[in-house]
Design a protein around this motif. Structure first.
Motif, short mmCIF file in Angstrom:
data_model
loop_
_atom_site.label_atom_id
_atom_site.label_comp_id
_atom_site.label_asym_id
_atom_site.label_seq_id
_atom_site.Cartn_x
_atom_site.Cartn_y
_atom_site.Cartn_z
N ARG A 359 0.81 -1.22 0.00
CA ARG A 359 0.00 0.00 0.00
C ARG A 359 0.85 1.27 0.00
NH1 ARG A 359 -4.51 -0.17 4.57
NH2 ARG A 359 -5.12 1.65 3.34
N LEU A 360 2.15 1.11 0.24
CA LEU A 360 2.99 2.27 0.51
C LEU A 360 4.03 2.56 -0.57
CD1 LEU A 360 3.77 1.39 4.25
CD2 LEU A 360 1.84 2.70 3.36
N VAL A 361 4.38 1.55 -1.36
CA VAL A 361 5.47 1.72 -2.33
C VAL A 361 4.98 1.39 -3.73
CG1 VAL A 361 7.18 1.13 -0.57
CG2 VAL A 361 6.30 -0.65 -2.08
N PRO A 362 5.66 1.91 -4.74
CA PRO A 362 5.24 1.62 -6.13
C PRO A 362 5.68 0.25 -6.62
CG PRO A 362 7.14 3.08 -6.13
CD PRO A 362 6.73 2.92 -4.69
N HIS A 363 6.54 -0.43 -5.88
CA HIS A 363 7.07 -1.72 -6.32
C HIS A 363 5.96 -2.77 -6.39
CE1 HIS A 363 10.25 0.57 -4.35
NE2 HIS A 363 11.15 -0.11 -5.05
N LYS A 364 6.10 -3.66 -7.35
CA LYS A 364 5.17 -4.78 -7.51
C LYS A 364 5.97 -6.08 -7.56
CE LYS A 364 1.73 -1.91 -7.92
NZ LYS A 364 0.78 -1.75 -6.79
N PRO A 365 5.33 -7.20 -7.19
CA PRO A 365 6.04 -8.48 -7.31
C PRO A 365 6.48 -8.69 -8.76
CG PRO A 365 4.02 -8.72 -6.05
CD PRO A 365 3.98 -7.35 -6.65
N PRO A 366 7.63 -9.31 -9.00
CA PRO A 366 8.50 -9.95 -8.01
C PRO A 366 9.54 -9.01 -7.39
CG PRO A 366 9.31 -10.41 -10.20
CD PRO A 366 8.05 -9.60 -10.39
N MET A 367 9.53 -7.71 -7.80
CA MET A 367 10.53 -6.79 -7.25
C MET A 367 10.25 -6.42 -5.80
SD MET A 367 13.07 -6.18 -9.17
CE MET A 367 13.72 -4.80 -8.23
N ILE A 409 16.97 -2.21 1.69
CA ILE A 409 17.04 -0.96 2.45
C ILE A 409 16.27 0.14 1.72
CG2 ILE A 409 18.59 0.84 3.33
CD1 ILE A 409 20.69 -1.36 3.77
N SER A 410 16.41 0.20 0.41
CA SER A 410 15.72 1.23 -0.37
C SER A 410 14.20 1.09 -0.27
CB SER A 410 16.14 1.14 -1.84
OG SER A 410 17.52 1.36 -1.99
N GLN A 411 13.71 -0.15 -0.30
CA GLN A 411 12.27 -0.35 -0.18
C GLN A 411 11.78 0.02 1.22
OE1 GLN A 411 10.64 -4.05 -1.61
NE2 GLN A 411 11.88 -4.03 -3.49
N ALA A 412 12.61 -0.22 2.24
CA ALA A 412 12.23 0.18 3.60
C ALA A 412 12.13 1.70 3.70
CB ALA A 412 13.25 -0.35 4.60
N ILE A 413 13.03 2.41 3.03
CA ILE A 413 12.97 3.88 3.00
C ILE A 413 11.69 4.33 2.29
CG2 ILE A 413 14.06 5.96 2.07
CD1 ILE A 413 16.76 4.46 2.35
N ALA A 414 11.39 3.70 1.16
CA ALA A 414 10.19 4.06 0.40
C ALA A 414 8.93 3.80 1.23
CB ALA A 414 10.14 3.27 -0.90
N ALA A 415 8.92 2.71 2.00
CA ALA A 415 7.77 2.39 2.84
C ALA A 415 7.58 3.44 3.93
CB ALA A 415 7.94 1.01 3.46
N GLN A 416 8.69 3.88 4.53
CA GLN A 416 8.62 4.91 5.58
C GLN A 416 8.03 6.20 5.02
OE1 GLN A 416 12.16 5.49 7.96
NE2 GLN A 416 11.83 7.70 8.02
N ASN A 417 8.52 6.63 3.87
CA ASN A 417 8.01 7.87 3.27
C ASN A 417 6.58 7.70 2.78
OD1 ASN A 417 10.42 9.21 3.72
ND2 ASN A 417 11.27 8.65 1.72
N GLY A 418 6.27 6.52 2.24
CA GLY A 418 4.92 6.28 1.77
C GLY A 418 3.90 6.30 2.88
N PHE A 419 4.29 5.75 4.04
CA PHE A 419 3.36 5.75 5.17
C PHE A 419 3.13 7.15 5.70
CE2 PHE A 419 2.27 5.22 9.67
CZ PHE A 419 1.18 4.38 9.53
N ARG A 420 4.19 7.95 5.74
CA ARG A 420 4.05 9.32 6.23
C ARG A 420 3.07 10.10 5.37
NH1 ARG A 420 8.55 14.09 6.24
NH2 ARG A 420 7.49 15.49 7.67
N ASN A 421 3.04 9.82 4.08
CA ASN A 421 2.18 10.57 3.16
C ASN A 421 0.90 9.83 2.82
OD1 ASN A 421 4.10 12.75 2.80
ND2 ASN A 421 5.33 11.32 1.61
N LEU A 422 0.67 8.69 3.46
CA LEU A 422 -0.51 7.89 3.15
C LEU A 422 -1.79 8.68 3.42
CD1 LEU A 422 -1.31 5.00 2.28
CD2 LEU A 422 -1.50 4.43 4.70
#
Length: 494
Positions: A359-367, A409-422
């Motif tokens: 719900r927080l990042v633009p990545h999709k499986p399998p990435m 690590i990059s996806q964890a950063i994206a998740a943190q920023n995505g949640f802040r702006n959710l």
């Protein structure tokens, strides 16, 4: 002629002063704990009883932080605890605060308030708020976790009245709303009003002991009924007009716009309910902590950051729910308040941690390899993942490819920023990974392992930020490194 009740946490300051203070990173009030020692064991207490004195601020350090608060515009110091009257230098501190022209509000269970002490408090102009939860002696002792609490509270009450309270100085009574006392609170409110004593009736923040004590809980509709019943009495009988809203009966809480709390060990918190340290005055000046704190800035910009139903409230200038309740129940200090009666039929719109990273990042499986975001802190977060056998990052030996660690690590950063702006339509911060440095591989991970990913924003240079990442397998640190990120609006790096 009707009057507006002068209440704690916002009503004593004008909205203009509050807005200017928030905009200029100032303070109008500061809450402070001189100690965590307490002789009560209240069943609803948010605080950990006791502290290691060797880690507490010295008297000189307390004076210094009070001076810093004054320089930021503070007009009132609110003294909490522990039990502040057990602090050996309490009278000296009261004198020091008063010397610099700041108001003092002191919350106490009545310990050490003798006739002579009560007189000193009155002479210093201290607004005393005495904790009293029931007219029933047995119930008061039970809620206080101490036999004899009722007698001690009433002895202090008698001494304060003999010293001139509430005629010479304001006197308040602090009362928590719980299942055991709710039926007597209307009577107690009238009794206090008739004596010109300010009632401080407040919903319990579900933290500390209260979070584990379900017997205290009151159904929100019953609390709503109590608020409206007292509001009607206040308007018709006493001429106080106010709009019922949680968590304070007859008041409002806007403290996050203009206040903070400094604990006995120097940690700065946005409030007692948001138990995330944003800095420590032993290490950094108070003004820098307030200016640099992502959490404090989010709360001061609440009209643009609060998520869910509270973001659409019709009273955004007067209420943003209880931030402490929101954090304690959802893990997110920007979530809507689940205990507000207006949100009872909107619980499914309130997001709670942990949350699925999809719900927080633009990545999709399998990435997409991070599973969920579980914790948010000051410029920091923790995510979790389990290594699947279907992952494209698994080698023939069943181990995670070392090249994937930077992506994790990059996806964890994206998740943190995505949640802040959710849920925030106004903020569309986008990031771009520029590079990773000092990546150290200290261990390995394989199919079936569960990993925890911790990221922390170390520094910001203009539009660029440096973020530290660590990956743990159990208690073992297996990867650490730093990533440089650029953001097109810079918001997520603030």
């Amino acid at each position: 002629m009707t009057r507006c009740q002068d209440r704690i946490y916002g009503a004593e300051f004008s909205l203009t002063d509050i807005e200017n203070t928030a905009r200029n990173d100032g303070l109008l009030s500061m809450e402070i704990e001189f100690n965590r020692i307490c002789n009560f064991n209240c069943v609803y207490c948010y605080a950990q009883n006791g502290s290691n004195d060797k880690h507490d601020l010295t008297k000189e350090e307390f004076c210094d932080v009070i001076n810093q608060a004054r320089d930021l515009g503070t007009r009132k110091i609110i003294i909490l605890g522990g039990e502040p009257m057990l602090y050996p230098h309490i009278i000296e501190m009261l004198h020091y605060i008063k010397k610099y022209g700041m108001e003092i509000e002191l919350f106490t269970n009545g310990t050490n308030i003798t006739q002579s002490t009560a007189k000193v408090l009155s002479e210093y102009g201290v607004v005393v708020v005495l904790k009293m939860n029931s007219f029933d002696e047995k119930l008061q002792d039970t809620l206080s976790g101490k036999e004899g609490a009722y007698k001690q509270i009433h002895a202090a009450f008698k001494n304060l009245k003999q010293a001139g309270y509430p005629h010479n100085q304001p006197l308040g009574i602090s009362t928590i709303i719980c299942r055991q006392n709710i039926d007597e609170l209307v009577t107690m409110w009238i009794w206090l009003r008739d004596q010109n004593i300010t009632p401080y009736f407040e919903m319990i923040t579900p933290q500390g002991k209260a979070k584990k004590n379900g017997s205290l809980e009151v159904e929100p509709r019953r609390i709503q009924e109590l608020f409206y019943q007292i509001a009607d009495i206040d308007s018709k009988k006493y001429g106080y007009n106010w709009n019922p809203q949680p968590p304070l009966v007859g008041g409002r809480c806007l403290r996050h716009q203009f206040s903070c709390i400094v604990t006995s060990q120097g940690y700065v918190l946005p409030c007692v309910g948001i138990t995330i340290p944003v800095g420590n005055v032993k290490e950094k000046k108070l003004k820098d902590i307030i200016r640099e704190s992502e959490i404090i800035q989010d709360l001061r910009n609440y009209k643009h950051t609060i998520k869910g139903p509270c973001s659409g409230c019709v009273k955004p200038d007067e209420c943003y729910g209880c931030r402490g309740a929101a954090y304690q129940l959802t893990g997110d200090y920007l979530a809507s308040d689940p205990l507000c009666w207006k949100n009872l039929d909107k619980q499914n719109e309130i997001i709670r941690l942990p949350v699925n990273v999809s719900r927080l990042v633009p990545h999709k499986p399998p990435m997409l390899i991070i599973d969920k975001l579980i914790e948010i802190g000051e410029r920091a977060s923790v995510s979790e993942m389990e290594i699947s056998k279907d992952s494209i990052f698994i080698g023939e030996d069943g181990k995670l490819d070392e090249a994937s660690y930077a992506e994790i690590i990059s996806q964890a950063i994206a998740a943190q920023n995505g949640f802040r702006n959710l849920g925030n339509q106004e903020s569309k911060a986008q990031g771009l990974l520029l590079g990773i440095k000092n990546l150290e591989i200290l261990g390995s991970a394989q199919i079936g392992d569960k990993l925890r990913v911790s990221v922390y924003k170390v520094a910001k240079y203009g539009e660029f930020g440096v973020i530290k990442g660590e990956i743990f397998r159990g208690k073992d640190l297996i990867v650490r490194g730093e990533i440089k990120v650029w953001h097109n609006d810079n918001k997520s790096l603030e």
